[in-house]
Write an enzyme that holds these catalytic residues in place. Sequence first.
Site, PDB file in Angstrom:
ATOM      1  N   LYS A   1       0.867  -1.171   0.000  1.00  0.00           N
ATOM      2  CA  LYS A   1       0.000   0.000   0.000  1.00  0.00           C
ATOM      3  C   LYS A   1       0.911   1.230   0.000  1.00  0.00           C
ATOM      4  O   LYS A   1       1.959   1.241   0.663  1.00  0.00           O
ATOM      5  CB  LYS A   1      -0.871  -0.014   1.264  1.00  0.00           C
ATOM      6  CG  LYS A   1      -1.903   1.122   1.322  1.00  0.00           C
ATOM      7  CD  LYS A   1      -2.801   0.991   2.557  1.00  0.00           C
ATOM      8  CE  LYS A   1      -3.846   2.098   2.630  1.00  0.00           C
ATOM      9  NZ  LYS A   1      -4.726   1.970   3.799  1.00  0.00           N
TER      10      LYS A   1
ATOM     11  N   SER B   1     -10.132  -0.134   7.091  1.00  0.00           N
ATOM     12  CA  SER B   1      -9.480   0.061   5.792  1.00  0.00           C
ATOM     13  C   SER B   1      -8.829  -1.167   5.195  1.00  0.00           C
ATOM     14  O   SER B   1      -8.424  -1.145   4.029  1.00  0.00           O
ATOM     15  CB  SER B   1      -8.437   1.178   5.895  1.00  0.00           C
ATOM     16  OG  SER B   1      -9.058   2.439   5.805  1.00  0.00           O
TER      17      SER B   1
ATOM     18  N   SER C   1      -9.743   2.270   2.958  1.00  0.00           N
ATOM     19  CA  SER C   1      -8.818   2.990   2.116  1.00  0.00           C
ATOM     20  C   SER C   1      -7.868   2.099   1.336  1.00  0.00           C
ATOM     21  O   SER C   1      -7.308   2.531   0.338  1.00  0.00           O
ATOM     22  CB  SER C   1      -7.994   3.941   2.978  1.00  0.00           C
ATOM     23  OG  SER C   1      -7.152   3.220   3.855  1.00  0.00           O
TER      24      SER C   1
END
Lengths: 485, 95, 485
Positions: free
Chosen positions: C76, C175, C151
Amino acid sequence: MSRAVGAGWETVIGLEVHVQLATRSKLFSDAAVEFGQPPNVCASAIDMALPGTLPSVNENAIRMAVRFGLAIDAQINRRSVFERKNYFYPDLPKGYQTTQLAAPVVGAGRLRIALAGGGEREVRIHHAHLEEDAGKSLHEEFPGASGIDLNRAGTPLLEIVCEPDLRSGPEAVALLRQIHALATYLEISDGDMSQGSMRCDVNVSVRPAGDSALGTRTEMKNLNSFRFVERAIEGEAARQIALIEEGGKVVQETRLYDSEANLSRPMRGKEMAHDYRYFPCPDLLPVIIDEAFIAAERDALPELPAACRERLMREHGLSVDAANLLTAERATVDYFEQVAAVCSAGKMAANWVNGELAAQLNKTGGRLADCPVSAAELGRLIARILDGSLSGKLAKTVFADMWAGRGGVDAIIAARGLQQVRDSGAIEALVDKVLAENAAQVENYRTARPEKRGKMLGFFVGQAMKLSGGKAAPGEVNRLLREKL
Amino acid sequence: MALQPDEIARLARLAHIQVTAEECGTLTERLDAVLDMVRQLQACDTAGVEPLAHPLDAVQELRPDAVADAESPETLMRNAPAAAAGLFLVPRVLD
Amino acid sequence: MHELSVAQMAQGLAAGAFSSLELTQHFLRRIEAHNGHLNAYISVCAEQALASARRADAAIAAGQQGPLTGVPLAHKDIFCTAGVRTTCGSRMLAEFVPPYDATVVARLQAAGAVVLGKTNMDEFAMGSSNETSYFSAVRNPWDTDCVPGGSSGGSAAAVAARLAPIATATDTGGSIRQPAALCGVTGLKPTYGRVSRWGMIAFASSMDQGGPIGQSAEDCALLLQAMAGHDPKDSTSIVEPVPDYCGQFGGPLDGLKIGVVEEYFADLGDAVAARVRGALAELEKLGTRLVSVRLPRSHLAVPAYYVLAPAEASANLARFDGVRYGYRCAEPVDLLDLYCRTRAEGFGAEVKRRILVGTYVLSAGFYDAYFRKAQQVRRLIKEDFAAAFAQVDILAGPSCPAGAFRFGSKTADPVAMYLQDIYTIAANLAGLPALSLPCGAVAGKPIGLQLIGNYFAEARILGAAHRLQQATDWHRAVPAAEGWR
């Protein structure tokens, strides 16, 4: 209770003293704490607040804070918390300062200061907390721009917050000196004011003498010398009194003290009401200080200034004033004790350290650590006075040479041909010459009452010494003069 | 309980975020919606409850006071928008 | 090759069925073919990946193969990667190249994993749909008109579309779990402090936690094994030893008590509830016992979170000021203009909104009513969990209220968007480990089952998920959408 400038007014002063702790690394990073380095070389990714970096807590900073707390007889909080104080400034890389508010390491304590008129007063310490220093903004080099150096960012500070128990500039200075002495004794700070190792924010208010309610206070930030603190306080108190007496009102504000003009003025741009939005720093956990940690620090506490003062007076027969001067910094005591050990004469050692040595240091603005004359050499110099090799006057000349780096005591004595004339025959010749040249005075002496003779003898000694160029051994001169007179 | 324009201005000033007049309307509406939602907390009786700052009751580990070799300023400052002579540059700081 | 599990990849590499270079090239080709449409990656690191793959092949040839040696993965874009730009989905960091690796990145590099690239995400991890990314939203591989969740939408979509076998992600309020649910993959948020946050760009420090996303619980366990562990650079990282997560997979589930959280079904649509209950029935068949439990303060989790997370974020994001790195506005007229315009232009609308909410709840006069209150409620929520875990071993419920939704359908109403995390947020407030795994689909959109464990019980929830995945094949379903294939 001393009165400030205007009669009938009392000045109330609170201090917040920032002591820079002498740790090797920073409070929240492993970057070095060092002065005088090129910009940003002592700033790590953490100090620059690069994204994703996190703080870790320097154990030594906690230890030093605890040590200070124990020395001021304060409560040590077993659980303390770091908080974030939020504001924007280019020298504050994270956009918040990590500090302590609700749960500082050191709780309420007390210090005693000596008052000018004699006696002592206890000053209450509200608390002392750990926080990080900011970097520096440099304005000189770039037109229209400022340069940011973060070397100082993250340096550990112990902020000592005093209750408003002080009533005059000199009292404030006395407290600062106490804190300064403690910090050096505890070895938690190098105490170097010129490098900003101790800085002070001063709150001043005035009120009619006898009132118990406090007046509106103003704050002056970042004063870094004892002299400025005293002047700034006296000046601000006078300004407030004059203002009130003219029917005005003191406004609560932060003022900037200009040491060159000896004036303060309201700070620009800082008037916007601050709202620091403190909250516990979520990157750090509560610091737990256990009994064992405290006990170890308590056991390791060194002799503190008050005890040291008493001891010097007891062991060396020093006066309060002499002992006070010597104990202002631990380094001075250590130096003195070495001198005294070498020459075995405490009072004389104290006179030299407080006198000649202090004067030279003052003149050059140097620190004892950088002193060119070692304690052992000064001790040997005094020993030469005691064994009659040098007069006190000549010793000062030798000291000046030592200061200038021209060698050790004996080498200088030899090089300058300063060996005392101790040969009785040579001194007798001198004495005879003096007596012959001053027949009238000799006659006066002989007819004078015994109690007056002491002073009169001094005249002949002086003449004989002068004649010898200061080299005659004063003891021998005295002895022969008495004999012949 | 709607936010007033001067309150938005106060928040924007504290947060150092410029908010234009055009943005202000939508922003106020959305902030109001969020703040109304969080006000549900007020109905919860929390008398005598100790605030929880960290989920685990862990305590701070302390780092030994040792200096590590830092990355060079050139490396650490290579993302700087403006720098000269080893310093970060900003418009002149006034005191 | 992209259909293989991580364990199968390791076997293939060990057996010489394919090399890490071939495996890496295969995934890079898939990324090249499909990322243009799916937008799961912000940066692809082809050259570095090929170089690491060659190193991994050499290590394998030398007999030094760990479970992840030569296995490709994606990070990420919230994890700092030395020399590779790390954007956090923001214009603010669009050009930021960190000089250091996050601990998670360093650990995985040491484990021999091959980094394919950096995955797309909501800006600063603030969002549940990926629509707040400065680099445009990721598309859901199951329906490219729908969001992937957020997210960590890029990581979840990359794994779902097999543009990476596994990916790192972070979870502050859901997330990892919400995008895993919406993309039909498995994702685990570990116990707070299990995975180091060093180098992971902070959103809300007391809740942020890194974790794995994979095709199965087994893949997640293998990735977590390498990510987890104490890190002295993160003060909130826990010292607890890391167990062998896969080693406990063999154990029977007999007698394991699973608490079905009543509150999580109260407002849940029938279709979604049916999928979740279907998966729970399978767990019951495997020998677990289902009991009904209550978490009475569940409805307060979202409001408490939307006080605490924005408050922490308002300070965490203060460092983005255009001074030391990141975006700086053009031609600032003065310092204040530099700050205010940099932050107005560098941050997107949702980030600014959360900063302002955080500023509000911490500001003078509101702290007690909002921030402190929310911290108190946080303790009550933690206590609710403690009471539940006194009765059961695992808590279960839906991961999200529904499957993936269409782009733009919730952007005008922040509160509707925030309710995406209604079932996931409480685990972050309490710091508990929780995972989401696929349990079927509604109208072609995957649905997630959430399992919440007690502190440090990652192995237990991974083990239950693994046994469920051995007995069922929801996690083997592949996206039916052909638009991107």
